[in-house]
Design a protein around this motif. Structure first.
Motif, PDB file in Angstrom:
ATOM      1  N   TYR A 238     -29.426  70.816 113.772  1.00  0.00           N
ATOM      2  CA  TYR A 238     -29.422  72.266 114.002  1.00  0.00           C
ATOM      3  C   TYR A 238     -30.081  72.597 115.345  1.00  0.00           C
ATOM      4  O   TYR A 238     -29.583  73.417 116.115  1.00  0.00           O
ATOM      5  CB  TYR A 238     -30.163  72.947 112.861  1.00  0.00           C
ATOM      6  CG  TYR A 238     -30.007  74.442 112.812  1.00  0.00           C
ATOM      7  CD1 TYR A 238     -28.946  75.028 112.127  1.00  0.00           C
ATOM      8  CD2 TYR A 238     -30.917  75.276 113.444  1.00  0.00           C
ATOM      9  CE1 TYR A 238     -28.799  76.407 112.075  1.00  0.00           C
ATOM     10  CE2 TYR A 238     -30.782  76.655 113.404  1.00  0.00           C
ATOM     11  CZ  TYR A 238     -29.726  77.210 112.709  1.00  0.00           C
ATOM     12  OH  TYR A 238     -29.590  78.576 112.670  1.00  0.00           O
ATOM     13  N   GLU A 239     -31.204  71.920 115.635  1.00  0.00           N
ATOM     14  CA  GLU A 239     -31.925  72.174 116.893  1.00  0.00           C
ATOM     15  C   GLU A 239     -31.166  71.606 118.091  1.00  0.00           C
ATOM     16  O   GLU A 239     -31.072  72.252 119.137  1.00  0.00           O
ATOM     17  CB  GLU A 239     -33.319  71.551 116.821  1.00  0.00           C
ATOM     18  CG  GLU A 239     -34.252  72.240 115.841  1.00  0.00           C
ATOM     19  CD  GLU A 239     -35.600  71.552 115.736  1.00  0.00           C
ATOM     20  OE1 GLU A 239     -35.752  70.457 116.352  1.00  0.00           O
ATOM     21  OE2 GLU A 239     -36.488  72.083 115.053  1.00  0.00           O
ATOM     22  N   ASP A 240     -30.618  70.385 117.952  1.00  0.00           N
ATOM     23  CA  ASP A 240     -29.931  69.733 119.076  1.00  0.00           C
ATOM     24  C   ASP A 240     -28.672  70.490 119.489  1.00  0.00           C
ATOM     25  O   ASP A 240     -28.345  70.569 120.678  1.00  0.00           O
ATOM     26  CB  ASP A 240     -29.577  68.288 118.706  1.00  0.00           C
ATOM     27  CG  ASP A 240     -30.814  67.402 118.597  1.00  0.00           C
ATOM     28  OD1 ASP A 240     -31.881  67.835 119.049  1.00  0.00           O
ATOM     29  OD2 ASP A 240     -30.704  66.295 118.053  1.00  0.00           O
ATOM     30  N   ALA A 241     -27.941  71.026 118.515  1.00  0.00           N
ATOM     31  CA  ALA A 241     -26.702  71.752 118.831  1.00  0.00           C
ATOM     32  C   ALA A 241     -26.979  72.952 119.732  1.00  0.00           C
ATOM     33  O   ALA A 241     -26.162  73.299 120.605  1.00  0.00           O
ATOM     34  CB  ALA A 241     -26.016  72.198 117.545  1.00  0.00           C
ATOM     35  N   ALA A 242     -28.146  73.569 119.547  1.00  0.00           N
ATOM     36  CA  ALA A 242     -28.487  74.769 120.330  1.00  0.00           C
ATOM     37  C   ALA A 242     -28.695  74.462 121.811  1.00  0.00           C
ATOM     38  O   ALA A 242     -28.699  75.371 122.640  1.00  0.00           O
ATOM     39  CB  ALA A 242     -29.736  75.421 119.750  1.00  0.00           C
ATOM     40  N   GLY A 243     -28.854  73.164 122.160  1.00  0.00           N
ATOM     41  CA  GLY A 243     -29.089  72.793 123.557  1.00  0.00           C
ATOM     42  C   GLY A 243     -27.829  72.670 124.387  1.00  0.00           C
ATOM     43  O   GLY A 243     -27.909  72.445 125.605  1.00  0.00           O
TER      44      GLY A 243
ATOM     45  N   SER B 274     -24.174  74.031 126.057  1.00  0.00           N
ATOM     46  CA  SER B 274     -23.524  75.248 126.545  1.00  0.00           C
ATOM     47  C   SER B 274     -22.045  74.954 126.810  1.00  0.00           C
ATOM     48  O   SER B 274     -21.618  73.798 126.826  1.00  0.00           O
ATOM     49  CB  SER B 274     -24.199  75.732 127.826  1.00  0.00           C
ATOM     50  OG  SER B 274     -24.175  74.725 128.814  1.00  0.00           O
TER      51      SER B 274
ATOM     52  N   ASN C 145     -25.272  69.336 127.939  1.00  0.00           N
ATOM     53  CA  ASN C 145     -26.677  69.568 127.588  1.00  0.00           C
ATOM     54  C   ASN C 145     -27.516  69.171 128.797  1.00  0.00           C
ATOM     55  O   ASN C 145     -27.584  67.992 129.157  1.00  0.00           O
ATOM     56  CB  ASN C 145     -27.069  68.733 126.360  1.00  0.00           C
ATOM     57  CG  ASN C 145     -28.473  69.056 125.860  1.00  0.00           C
ATOM     58  OD1 ASN C 145     -29.423  69.087 126.628  1.00  0.00           O
ATOM     59  ND2 ASN C 145     -28.584  69.294 124.560  1.00  0.00           N
TER      60      ASN C 145
ATOM     61  N   ARG D 155     -23.130  74.251 113.173  1.00  0.00           N
ATOM     62  CA  ARG D 155     -24.036  75.073 113.975  1.00  0.00           C
ATOM     63  C   ARG D 155     -23.330  75.569 115.242  1.00  0.00           C
ATOM     64  O   ARG D 155     -23.476  76.732 115.638  1.00  0.00           O
ATOM     65  CB  ARG D 155     -25.285  74.258 114.345  1.00  0.00           C
ATOM     66  CG  ARG D 155     -26.249  74.935 115.312  1.00  0.00           C
ATOM     67  CD  ARG D 155     -26.750  76.244 114.806  1.00  0.00           C
ATOM     68  NE  ARG D 155     -27.732  76.830 115.695  1.00  0.00           N
ATOM     69  CZ  ARG D 155     -27.962  78.126 115.815  1.00  0.00           C
ATOM     70  NH1 ARG D 155     -27.279  78.999 115.078  1.00  0.00           N
ATOM     71  NH2 ARG D 155     -28.883  78.583 116.630  1.00  0.00           N
ATOM     72  N   MET D 156     -22.539  74.699 115.863  1.00  0.00           N
ATOM     73  CA  MET D 156     -21.820  75.109 117.074  1.00  0.00           C
ATOM     74  C   MET D 156     -20.798  76.200 116.761  1.00  0.00           C
ATOM     75  O   MET D 156     -20.611  77.134 117.552  1.00  0.00           O
ATOM     76  CB  MET D 156     -21.124  73.903 117.703  1.00  0.00           C
ATOM     77  CG  MET D 156     -22.067  73.000 118.493  1.00  0.00           C
ATOM     78  SD  MET D 156     -21.179  71.808 119.502  1.00  0.00           S
ATOM     79  CE  MET D 156     -22.493  71.288 120.615  1.00  0.00           C
TER      80      MET D 156
ATOM     81  N   GLN E  97     -21.099  78.424 114.403  1.00  0.00           N
ATOM     82  CA  GLN E  97     -21.885  79.650 114.216  1.00  0.00           C
ATOM     83  C   GLN E  97     -22.247  80.260 115.571  1.00  0.00           C
ATOM     84  O   GLN E  97     -22.175  81.482 115.759  1.00  0.00           O
ATOM     85  CB  GLN E  97     -23.168  79.340 113.435  1.00  0.00           C
ATOM     86  CG  GLN E  97     -22.940  78.984 111.980  1.00  0.00           C
ATOM     87  CD  GLN E  97     -24.219  78.499 111.311  1.00  0.00           C
ATOM     88  OE1 GLN E  97     -25.255  78.339 111.944  1.00  0.00           O
ATOM     89  NE2 GLN E  97     -24.139  78.245 110.014  1.00  0.00           N
ATOM     90  N   MET E  98     -22.618  79.405 116.519  1.00  0.00           N
ATOM     91  CA  MET E  98     -22.985  79.890 117.859  1.00  0.00           C
ATOM     92  C   MET E  98     -21.788  80.543 118.539  1.00  0.00           C
ATOM     93  O   MET E  98     -21.936  81.562 119.234  1.00  0.00           O
ATOM     94  CB  MET E  98     -23.515  78.723 118.700  1.00  0.00           C
ATOM     95  CG  MET E  98     -24.866  78.182 118.233  1.00  0.00           C
ATOM     96  SD  MET E  98     -25.249  76.539 118.883  1.00  0.00           S
ATOM     97  CE  MET E  98     -25.318  76.860 120.639  1.00  0.00           C
TER      98      MET E  98
END
Length: 518
Positions: free
Chosen positions: A390-395, A397, A441, A505-506, A508-509
């Motif tokens: 979950y945290e890594d996906a947020a990194g 773009s 990333n 997660r991606m 959702q983003m």
């Protein structure tokens, strides 16, 4: 400032319930929280004085509600040869080489080294650091069917408890008159109960109160500020800070605001820090429920404050004296926000380990216990892989399209081996491949295609074990002789869990980004 030293001798195993990832295991804190001590003394006073409405009693209100008395957490005290040394949370800036034995202060030593944390508690004297281990044990209990009145077949739960015979020490701060009346009320020694299941076999303690000590703590000398232009401030208990809206905010800018209110604006800069956050949750017996969770700065977090030239250092000394005596932040009477100044001032340390006296059983660990340990370890890794994904996906773009992410998730669910999935990635059409290559990333310096191809499950497992909060799980693996890296089915499951959450997660983003555009 006056204070009483408080010594707690564990007469029986004690469970001070902590947050846990497994419903079958109740873990314990490895220190005695100030809130538990307040609860013990408050309950004793209500019983002793036969109070029906305790809050209307003047002493009860002053001691336990208003905050005229400040209780601190009690930490382990160890015997080193003939000396008794009081441990405190180890500053997070003191770390050991990952591949080596040197112990460095990473706030003062600028060498480029990979390091790991050494121990939760320590005693620091000049360039020597003495570390110790708490004695714990896990007790197994049968679950009880409360309706039928007897135990459930084969259903068990586990309590982790601090072993009896250990000594913990803390303080109670206040003015001399209040402390004198408090000590007179309770006496020099008290037998009480702390923690979970205290009406059964757990929680019996003997508490001793010292004579009143009248002295300031951690007072700075002129040399401290003249020899160096900085001070290292270490939190020796969690620190709760709130923002202008009254919400918990353990951020560095908010900490600076609190410090400026005490030391003065434009008197210092935060040059560097090593900080973690933790969650605080207490059970309030009057409410019969838990207090809402608050995020706080973790004990051991250390901040380097650099001072500007031509400042009235007397004012700064008085500010630090106030902080050392009173603490920083909110709920200070419950032991939060305690600090120590210049606790770790050496660039490098020599380590001495103090091991507790434990009589280990000669028999082997029962197979049933091993199975329980293995289940606990597996559940921990599953939750950690989900969290990390979950945290890594947020990194990343420039994310791929939702349709491609959905397709990747579908391919993943059908694969029985990592190689199958990686082969499928190579067989994607050029348009899909280019989307993976465009998704980058910056921190990891790779694109999504490279990240998927090079992801190493075993290295992720190692990084989780290196986390200080997972030290107890590493001990469980050694006790049960369980090597996660040998479990091929589990490794595959962890890998699929990671990328399943990662792709979700991606997606959702992507949805959030589209809504913001609209």
């Amino acid at each position: 400032m006056a204070y009483l030293k408080i010594t707690i001798n564990l007469l029986s195993p004690i469970i001070l319930s902590a947050d846990v990832p497994d419903n079958n295991l109740t873990e314990t804190f490895d220190y005695i929280p100030a809130s538990s001590l307040i609860g013990l003394f408050a309950a004793k006073y209500i019983s002793q004085e036969h109070l029906e409405y305790a809050h209307n009693n003047t002493n009860f209100y002053k001691w336990f509600l208003k905050g005229d008395l400040v209780f601190t957490n009690a930490y382990i005290s160890e015997k080193d040869d003939y000396d008794e040394i009081d441990m405190l949370p180890t500053p997070l800036c003191i770390k050991k080489q990952k591949k080596g034995e040197r112990i460095l202060n990473i706030l003062l030593n600028t060498e480029d080294e990979q390091t790991v944390f050494i121990s939760p508690y320590s005693y620091i004297e000049r360039s020597t650091i003495k570390t110790g281990e708490l004695a714990k044990k896990i007790n197994f209990h049968h679950m009880r069917d409360r309706l039928r009145g007897h135990t459930k077949d084969e259903a068990m739960f586990n309590y982790e408890a601090l072993m009896p015979g250990q000594i913990f020490k803390g303080e109670i701060y206040g003015d001399s008159t209040t402390l004198r009346e408090f000590r007179k009320t309770f006496g020099e020694k008290i037998i009480g109960r702390l923690g979970k299941s205290r009406n059964t076999e757990y929680g019996e303690v003997e508490i001793s109160l010292s004579k009143i000590i009248n002295e300031d703590i951690d007072a700075l000398t002129d040399e401290d500020l003249e020899d160096e232009d900085y001070i290292l401030l270490t939190f020796i208990s969690p620190c709760i800070l709130v923002n202008e809206n009254g919400f918990p905010d353990p951020s560095l800018p908010n900490l600076k605001c609190y410090l400026e209110n005490i030391l003065g604006k434009d008197s210092f800069e935060i040059e560097n820090c090593v900080m973690r956050t933790t969650s605080i949750e207490n059970y309030i017996s009057v409410w019969k429920m838990k207090r809402p969770i608050e995020t706080a700065i973790s004990a051991g977090s250390t901040v380097k404050l650099v001072f500007k030239n031509n400042l009235p250092f007397e004012n700064i000394k008085n500010g630090f004296k106030k902080m050392a005596n009173d603490g920083i932040g909110e709920r200070k009477n419950e032991g939060f926000g305690r600090i120590k100044l210049n606790m770790a001032t050496a660039e490098e340390y020599y380590k001495k380990t103090i091991k507790p006296n434990q009589n280990k059983p000669e028999s082997k660990v029962p197979q049933g216990a091993k199975q329980i340990f293995e289940n606990v370890i597996q559940n921990m890794f599953k939750e950690e892989f989900e969290r990390k994904a979950y945290e890594d996906a947020a990194g990343f773009s420039r994310l791929p399209s939702n349709s491609l992410l959905g397709k990747l998730g579908l391919i993943l669910s059908k694969c029985q081996k990592e190689e199958e999935f990686k082969k499928s990635i190579d067989e994607l059409r050029n348009n899909a491949k280019s989307q993976l290559e465009d998704c980058r990333n910056k921190t990891k310096r790779c694109n999504l295609y490279e990240y998927i191809k090079n992801f190493d499950t075993t290295k992720t497992i190692e990084s989780i074990y290196n986390d200080i909060t997972k030290a107890d799980y590493l001990k469980l693996t050694k006790i049960s002789e369980y090597n996660v890296k040998d479990e091929k089915e589990l490794l595959l499951e962890l890998w699929k869990i990671y990328f399943g959450v990662f792709f979700r997660r991606m997606r959702q983003m992507q949805k959030v980004a589209k809504k913001e555009v609209l």
